[in-house]
Design a protein around this motif. Structure first.
Motif, PDB file in Angstrom:
ATOM      1  N   THR A 155       0.835  -1.207   0.000  1.00  0.00           N
ATOM      2  CA  THR A 155       0.000   0.000   0.000  1.00  0.00           C
ATOM      3  C   THR A 155       0.866   1.251   0.000  1.00  0.00           C
ATOM      4  O   THR A 155       0.613   2.201  -0.765  1.00  0.00           O
ATOM      5  N   GLN A 158       2.562   1.704  -3.479  1.00  0.00           N
ATOM      6  CA  GLN A 158       1.604   2.198  -4.464  1.00  0.00           C
ATOM      7  C   GLN A 158       1.317   3.683  -4.258  1.00  0.00           C
ATOM      8  O   GLN A 158       1.269   4.466  -5.212  1.00  0.00           O
ATOM      9  N   THR A 159       1.133   4.067  -3.010  1.00  0.00           N
ATOM     10  CA  THR A 159       0.800   5.456  -2.702  1.00  0.00           C
ATOM     11  C   THR A 159       1.926   6.404  -3.066  1.00  0.00           C
ATOM     12  O   THR A 159       1.706   7.457  -3.677  1.00  0.00           O
ATOM     13  N   PHE A 162       2.206   6.796  -6.865  1.00  0.00           N
ATOM     14  CA  PHE A 162       1.123   7.603  -7.420  1.00  0.00           C
ATOM     15  C   PHE A 162       1.383   9.086  -7.161  1.00  0.00           C
ATOM     16  O   PHE A 162       1.278   9.920  -8.062  1.00  0.00           O
ATOM     17  N   TYR A 215     -14.377  14.773  -3.146  1.00  0.00           N
ATOM     18  CA  TYR A 215     -14.223  13.463  -3.773  1.00  0.00           C
ATOM     19  C   TYR A 215     -15.316  12.517  -3.293  1.00  0.00           C
ATOM     20  O   TYR A 215     -15.539  12.377  -2.083  1.00  0.00           O
ATOM     21  N   TRP A 220     -12.758   5.913  -7.888  1.00  0.00           N
ATOM     22  CA  TRP A 220     -11.764   4.894  -8.208  1.00  0.00           C
ATOM     23  C   TRP A 220     -10.824   4.608  -7.050  1.00  0.00           C
ATOM     24  O   TRP A 220     -10.374   3.483  -6.871  1.00  0.00           O
ATOM     25  N   PHE A 221     -10.518   5.629  -6.270  1.00  0.00           N
ATOM     26  CA  PHE A 221      -9.539   5.484  -5.188  1.00  0.00           C
ATOM     27  C   PHE A 221     -10.198   5.736  -3.843  1.00  0.00           C
ATOM     28  O   PHE A 221     -11.156   6.509  -3.737  1.00  0.00           O
ATOM     29  N   ALA A 222      -9.656   5.102  -2.801  1.00  0.00           N
ATOM     30  CA  ALA A 222     -10.106   5.386  -1.446  1.00  0.00           C
ATOM     31  C   ALA A 222      -9.657   6.792  -1.045  1.00  0.00           C
ATOM     32  O   ALA A 222      -8.609   7.274  -1.492  1.00  0.00           O
ATOM     33  N   LYS A 223     -10.456   7.442  -0.223  1.00  0.00           N
ATOM     34  CA  LYS A 223     -10.105   8.798   0.209  1.00  0.00           C
ATOM     35  C   LYS A 223      -8.781   8.817   0.967  1.00  0.00           C
ATOM     36  O   LYS A 223      -7.985   9.756   0.825  1.00  0.00           O
ATOM     37  N   PHE A 225      -6.249   6.888   0.498  1.00  0.00           N
ATOM     38  CA  PHE A 225      -5.175   6.763  -0.493  1.00  0.00           C
ATOM     39  C   PHE A 225      -4.901   8.110  -1.153  1.00  0.00           C
ATOM     40  O   PHE A 225      -3.747   8.537  -1.276  1.00  0.00           O
ATOM     41  N   LEU A 226      -5.957   8.791  -1.582  1.00  0.00           N
ATOM     42  CA  LEU A 226      -5.783  10.085  -2.239  1.00  0.00           C
ATOM     43  C   LEU A 226      -5.177  11.116  -1.299  1.00  0.00           C
ATOM     44  O   LEU A 226      -4.326  11.917  -1.696  1.00  0.00           O
TER      45      LEU A 226
END
Length: 359
Positions: A155, A158-159, A162, A215, A220-223, A225-226
């Protein structure tokens, strides 16, 4: 007619093979340097018979000294750790930390077994419902067990990527524009000076509120994560922006003059002249940005309690068990090793681009 001695031919052939071998070793050395395995070069040369004494000195410098330093560090850690008492007990030594590595791996294996068993039971239940003619009651549910240590690592990786890619998409074009135009440079320079020193702990509440307000939860993404990724973006784009601007602004003026004589359009000028010349500094900025982003991410995950290694560290700190401190130290080493690997990855990509550009 002079007779040719077969032994001389064999010696020449042997020497030719030896030279080809050393050529291959020297070629591979470039990548050994990139990947952090520079010590392999003297090992291979010594095995090929190239002055074993001199190569032995290189092996000692490149491999022996670092290993000795690590052993001394481990010895000092083992001797001093039990003497430091904390609220969670004595500081764990290397043996206790390594034990927790095994425990975390065992926990991950057990969690995977639980997940597999869950889906087997679900498939059996759904098959029975279909056999009984009750298809309307068939449900496909996702396993919601606790994330494993490996899940937390994945996780975080990935974060950070991004957020890093988002920062690069913003910083590189803006840096090129600032490097080519003094007006653009003058416009963004005050913003760089103001926002570059801002801590991620200051950005995080703002980003959290903005993401929560704008959002949708079913996106598409979890909050979470964003929130972490955008915080990484805001803190990591500055090294790339500054280095790209500097790299573009410092290209050879003769190249700029040539582009004017040839009446190149902006796209051709940027791709054929500007980027190849500025590439080393751009990649330096990218490596710095990725390192900053990785550090920022751990802090953001700890503060916001978003999934990842930072949350793992905070949860173990709050847990307060006798094993928590050792697990935190496992996470510390994991963070450091991943940071090193990310830097090596960027250096390898830089080397590939530089090699292609110089061909």
């Amino acid at each position: 007619m002079t007779a040719i001695d077969p032994s001389e031919l064999q010696d020449e052939a042997r020497e030719a093979r030896r030279q080809r071998l050393f050529t291959r070793i020297n070629t591979a050395d470039k990548w050994f340097q990139v990947l952090g395995f520079a010590w392999l070069t003297p090992v291979l040369k010594a095995a090929a018979g190239d002055n074993p004494r001199a190569q032995g000195k290189e092996i000692w410098r490149l491999l022996g000294v670092p290993l000795l330093a690590i052993l001394l560090f481990l010895a000092a850690w083992s001797a001093l750790a039990p003497k430091v008492q904390t609220s969670l007990g004595a500081i764990p030594g290397p043996a206790q930390v390594w034990e927790q590595v095994g425990n975390l791996n065992d926990d991950a294996v057990r969690e995977r077994e639980k997940e597999a068993a869950f889906y087997i039971r679900q498939d059996e239940r759904n098959a029975k419902l279909i056999a009984d003619g009750r298809e309307d009651r068939v449900r496909e549910r996702v396993y919601t067990g606790k994330p494993t240590y490996y899940d937390q690592i994945w996780t975080s990786i990935q974060t950070v990527f991004f957020g890093f890619l988002l920062a690069s998409v913003i910083a590189i074009p803006l840096g090129i524009a600032a490097g080519l135009s003094p007006l653009v440079s003058a416009a963004i320079n005050p913003l760089i000076q103001i926002f570059k020193p801002v801590s991620p702990l200051a950005w995080l509440p703002i980003v959290t509120m903005v993401v929560s307000a704008t959002y949708a939860s079913d996106g598409w993404f979890a909050k979470s994560f964003l929130t972490s990724a955008i915080t990484v973006t805001l803190c990591s784009l500055w090294p790339t922006l500054i280095n790209t601007t500097l790299g573009v602004a410092s290209i050879d003026k003769d190249l700029v003059s040539v582009s004017k004589v040839l009446k190149m359009n902006t796209w051709t000028k940027v791709t054929k002249l500007v980027l190849p010349s500025a590439l080393p500094l751009i990649f330096t900025g990218l490596r710095l940005s990725l390192g900053v982003g990785w550090m920022v991410l751990i802090a953001a995950e700890m503060l916001a309690q978003n999934p990842g290694l930072g949350k793992f560290v905070w949860d173990e700190f709050q847990n307060g068990s006798s094993q928590s401190l050792a697990k935190i130290m496992v996470a510390v080493f994991t963070i450091g090793i991943i940071g090193f690997l990310l830097d090596r990855l960027m250096y390898a990509i830089q080397s590939m681009f530089t090699f292609t550009n110089n061909r």
